[in-house]
Design a protein around this motif. Structure first.
Motif, mmCIF file in Angstrom:
data_model
loop_
_atom_site.group_PDB
_atom_site.id
_atom_site.type_symbol
_atom_site.label_atom_id
_atom_site.label_comp_id
_atom_site.label_asym_id
_atom_site.label_seq_id
_atom_site.Cartn_x
_atom_site.Cartn_y
_atom_site.Cartn_z
ATOM 1 N N ASP A 149 0.799 -1.220 0.000
ATOM 2 C CA ASP A 149 0.000 0.000 0.000
ATOM 3 C C ASP A 149 0.831 1.269 0.000
ATOM 4 N N VAL A 150 2.158 1.136 -0.070
ATOM 5 C CA VAL A 150 2.994 2.333 -0.074
ATOM 6 C C VAL A 150 2.560 3.173 -1.269
ATOM 7 N N TRP A 151 2.208 4.399 -0.958
ATOM 8 C CA TRP A 151 1.529 5.268 -1.917
ATOM 9 C C TRP A 151 2.496 6.268 -2.505
ATOM 10 N N GLY A 152 2.522 6.372 -3.797
ATOM 11 C CA GLY A 152 3.308 7.413 -4.448
ATOM 12 C C GLY A 152 4.782 7.130 -4.455
ATOM 13 N N TYR A 153 5.501 8.031 -5.051
ATOM 14 C CA TYR A 153 6.932 7.877 -5.163
ATOM 15 C C TYR A 153 7.700 8.858 -4.299
ATOM 16 N N GLY A 154 7.002 9.661 -3.526
ATOM 17 C CA GLY A 154 7.665 10.638 -2.690
ATOM 18 C C GLY A 154 8.252 10.032 -1.441
ATOM 19 N N VAL A 155 9.278 10.672 -0.913
ATOM 20 C CA VAL A 155 9.943 10.199 0.291
ATOM 21 C C VAL A 155 8.994 10.262 1.489
ATOM 22 N N TRP A 156 8.210 11.318 1.600
ATOM 23 C CA TRP A 156 7.362 11.536 2.772
ATOM 24 C C TRP A 156 5.873 11.434 2.438
ATOM 25 N N GLN A 157 5.509 10.657 1.452
ATOM 26 C CA GLN A 157 4.124 10.602 0.990
ATOM 27 C C GLN A 157 3.158 10.176 2.101
ATOM 28 N N ASP A 158 3.483 9.115 2.848
ATOM 29 C CA ASP A 158 2.571 8.667 3.901
ATOM 30 C C ASP A 158 2.603 9.578 5.133
ATOM 31 N N ALA A 159 3.710 10.224 5.406
ATOM 32 C CA ALA A 159 3.735 11.213 6.488
ATOM 33 C C ALA A 159 2.834 12.386 6.125
ATOM 34 N N ASP A 160 2.898 12.821 4.869
ATOM 35 C CA ASP A 160 2.000 13.881 4.414
ATOM 36 C C ASP A 160 0.544 13.443 4.542
ATOM 37 N N ARG A 161 0.276 12.208 4.174
ATOM 38 C CA ARG A 161 -1.085 11.667 4.305
ATOM 39 C C ARG A 161 -1.512 11.655 5.771
ATOM 40 N N ALA A 162 -0.595 11.299 6.675
ATOM 41 C CA ALA A 162 -0.908 11.297 8.111
ATOM 42 C C ALA A 162 -1.253 12.706 8.589
ATOM 43 N N PHE A 163 -0.496 13.713 8.148
ATOM 44 C CA PHE A 163 -0.759 15.096 8.566
ATOM 45 C C PHE A 163 -2.106 15.578 8.031
ATOM 46 N N GLU A 164 -2.421 15.214 6.794
ATOM 47 C CA GLU A 164 -3.714 15.607 6.219
ATOM 48 C C GLU A 164 -4.866 14.938 6.957
ATOM 49 N N ARG A 165 -4.725 13.661 7.282
ATOM 50 C CA ARG A 165 -5.784 12.950 8.015
ATOM 51 C C ARG A 165 -5.931 13.499 9.429
ATOM 52 N N PHE A 166 -4.805 13.796 10.074
ATOM 53 C CA PHE A 166 -4.856 14.383 11.410
ATOM 54 C C PHE A 166 -5.600 15.715 11.374
ATOM 55 N N SER A 167 -5.303 16.531 10.393
ATOM 56 C CA SER A 167 -5.979 17.822 10.245
ATOM 57 C C SER A 167 -7.469 17.638 9.999
ATOM 58 N N ALA A 168 -7.836 16.653 9.192
ATOM 59 C CA ALA A 168 -9.252 16.389 8.931
ATOM 60 C C ALA A 168 -9.959 15.943 10.209
ATOM 61 N N TYR A 169 -9.299 15.120 11.031
ATOM 62 C CA TYR A 169 -9.896 14.709 12.303
ATOM 63 C C TYR A 169 -10.083 15.902 13.230
ATOM 64 N N LEU A 170 -9.088 16.767 13.293
ATOM 65 C CA LEU A 170 -9.223 17.972 14.120
ATOM 66 C C LEU A 170 -10.391 18.827 13.643
ATOM 67 N N GLN A 171 -10.488 18.994 12.348
ATOM 68 C CA GLN A 171 -11.545 19.830 11.787
ATOM 69 C C GLN A 171 -12.932 19.284 12.122
ATOM 70 N N ARG A 172 -13.067 17.964 12.143
ATOM 71 C CA ARG A 172 -14.356 17.337 12.461
ATOM 72 C C ARG A 172 -14.584 17.212 13.965
ATOM 73 N N GLY A 173 -13.613 17.630 14.771
ATOM 74 C CA GLY A 173 -13.775 17.548 16.228
ATOM 75 C C GLY A 173 -13.485 16.181 16.797
ATOM 76 N N ARG A 174 -12.811 15.329 16.060
ATOM 77 C CA ARG A 174 -12.460 13.995 16.531
ATOM 78 C C ARG A 174 -11.076 14.051 17.146
ATOM 79 N N PHE A 175 -11.026 13.781 18.423
ATOM 80 C CA PHE A 175 -9.743 13.807 19.120
ATOM 81 C C PHE A 175 -9.458 12.441 19.664
#
Length: 175
Positions: A149-175
């Motif tokens: 499932d390693v996504w993309g060819y970037g070095v930090w692709q899944d870390a970026d995905r983690a930051f985006e998902r974390f931000s989405a959880y914060l936005q929805r009020g899920r802590f």
């Protein structure tokens, strides 16, 4: 003249290598303040957890600092939109690249930036303090579930995905 043209590719390679060697000193903490239109100031502080501090030099100081800045920008955006005047104090407890970082390739000859792949992602802990003083603990981690499932060819692709998902959880009020 022809002799000089022969050395041009070598000179270009050496110049790129010299630029890659120049790295800033380790940055343990980064803080960003944002003042929104309603004059409420939001603070985002990101520190590095103890376990990750031991691996910063191996991953590359510059690249870890870039990931700190990426996490901050994602969280600042959410605070501006959903929690004006809030502050976040976050600890980046784990950070794993999908491919070798520049520092890892310098330190370990034979790593291939295309064929060497890892399960990447990030783990974040901390607290969010809203403008009215309520404090909420936050804890989030995302790592690729499988090497397939390693996504993309970037070095930090899944870390970026983690930051985006974390931000989405914060936005929805899920802590």
């Amino acid at each position: 003249m022809r002799k000089l043209a022969f050395f041009a590719p070598l000179a270009a390679t050496l110049a790129v290598a010299a630029m890659a060697q120049a790295q800033p000193q380790a940055q343990i903490q980064a803080t960003t303040q944002v003042q929104s239109e309603n004059q409420a100031t939001s603070n985002v502080t990101v520190t590095i957890g103890r376990d990750l501090q031991t691996r910063v030099e191996k991953l590359g100081v510059r690249e870890v600092n870039d990931q700190i800045a990426n996490l901050q920008s994602n969280v600042v955006r959410v605070l501006e939109e959903s929690y004006p005047g809030a502050s976040a104090h976050l600890v980046l407890t784990d950070l794993k690249p999908n491919r070798p970082t520049m520092q890892q390739m310098r330190d370990t000859p034979g790593l291939d930036p295309i064929r060497s792949i890892y399960i990447g992602g990030a783990a974040i802990e901390g607290q969010l303090t809203t403008a009215d003083g309520q404090t909420r603990a936050v804890k989030f981690s995302y790592f690729s579930p499988s090497i397939r499932d390693v996504w993309g060819y970037g070095v930090w692709q899944d870390a970026d995905r983690a930051f985006e998902r974390f931000s989405a959880y914060l936005q929805r009020g899920r802590f």
